[in-house]
Design a protein around this motif. Structure first.
Motif, short mmCIF file in Angstrom:
data_model
loop_
_atom_site.label_atom_id
_atom_site.label_comp_id
_atom_site.label_asym_id
_atom_site.label_seq_id
_atom_site.Cartn_x
_atom_site.Cartn_y
_atom_site.Cartn_z
N TYR A 135 0.89 -1.30 0.21
CA TYR A 135 -0.07 -0.06 -0.20
C TYR A 135 0.83 1.38 0.16
O TYR A 135 0.56 2.24 -0.59
N LYS A 139 0.64 4.31 -2.78
CA LYS A 139 0.68 5.88 -2.30
C LYS A 139 1.92 6.62 -3.12
O LYS A 139 1.51 7.76 -3.59
N LYS A 170 -10.96 -1.83 -6.02
CA LYS A 170 -11.51 -0.77 -4.87
C LYS A 170 -10.59 -0.48 -4.05
O LYS A 170 -10.46 0.65 -3.63
N ILE A 171 -9.65 -1.34 -3.79
CA ILE A 171 -8.56 -0.92 -2.70
C ILE A 171 -7.68 0.10 -3.28
O ILE A 171 -7.20 1.04 -2.66
N ARG A 173 -8.41 2.20 -5.59
CA ARG A 173 -9.35 3.55 -5.58
C ARG A 173 -9.21 4.17 -4.10
O ARG A 173 -9.18 5.50 -4.26
N GLU A 174 -9.20 3.54 -3.10
CA GLU A 174 -9.21 4.05 -1.71
C GLU A 174 -7.86 4.69 -1.61
O GLU A 174 -7.81 5.59 -0.91
N PRO A 177 -7.41 8.08 -4.82
CA PRO A 177 -8.75 8.29 -5.27
C PRO A 177 -8.67 9.20 -6.35
O PRO A 177 -9.73 9.42 -7.22
#
Length: 235
Positions: A135, A139, A170-171, A173-174, A177
């Motif tokens: 993750y 980012k 979906k992950i 996208r979070e 965004p």
């Protein structure tokens, strides 16, 4: 800015023949929203069996591209001896960027080299992330203002495995965004393409499914793209 929802197509440069390739690329104008121009590789390790075979069948690359935004797609492993040559070629062809599926999987420590060469050649960064990705890395990539981040849904192109692909979209996208998210690998029907967009993808890429049809008939391949495009426009 790429169209939302967008249809992208991957095609290996010069395949299946110079004539068919040129006809297919010409027919993409007004149909596809972005184009991934594949660079033939001696070791296309993250492609599935069909596209790996296609790499061996290209006798001479053809670099025609449609009017849609185009990204060279190759392997960092092939270019890392003289990486500047790859980015200079992309710039000379009028491509927007260079997409390298193996960069962040096999050579993550060389990301800064990629970003430097991208900036020096006036290109936009674009990234491929596998189905399992850190993750924090996602980012960091988002902060570089890429044209898109491509989420690979399966282990290799054209091969579908029983994983919950929508979850990865979906992950991402979070985590990012504001970034254009592309989903690909084993997108072989209009319904599947539409499902991925409903899950949060901004665009989808078709490769193997398109190339299988192209090997038989250019018109059949372009008709398939039109069907996928209609499914996206109807959302």
């Amino acid at each position: 800015m790429l169209r939302r929802p967008g249809l992208g197509v991957y095609l290996l440069a010069g395949w299946p023949s110079e004539k068919a390739y040129r006809e297919a690329v010409a027919g993409m104008d007004g149909l596809v929203d972005f184009f991934e121009l594949g660079i033939p590789s001696p070791n296309p390790k993250y492609d599935g069996p069909f596209i790996r075979k296609a790499h061996r069948e290209v006798s001479a690359p053809v670099w025609d591209k449609p009017s849609a935004p185009t990204y060279l797609m190759g392997y960092w492993e092939d270019a890392r001896g003289r990486p500047a040559d790859l980015f200079e070629r992309a710039a000379s062809l009028g491509a927007r960027g260079v997409l390298l599926p193996d960069l962040l999987i096999d050579f993550p420590e060389e990301l800064d080299i990629y970003l430097k060469l991208t900036r020096e050649n006036g290109l936009a960064p674009v990234f491929f992330l596998p189905s399992k990705f850190p993750y924090a890395l996602a980012k960091r990539l988002a902060a570089s203002q890429p044209d898109f981040i491509y989420i690979g849904l399966y282990a290799a192109t054209g091969i579908e495995l029983p994983v919950y692909v929508e979850r990865n979209v979906k992950i991402m996208r979070e985590l990012a965004p504001d970034v254009y998210i592309v989903a690909g690998f084993a997108v072989d029907s209009p319904a599947k393409a539409a499902k991925l967009v409903r899950a949060g993808a901004d665009g989808v890429v078709v490769g193997t499914a398109f190339m299988r049809r192209l090997q038989k008939d250019v018109r059949e391949a372009l008709a398939f793209l039109a069907e996928v495009k209609k499914a996206l426009l109807d959302l």
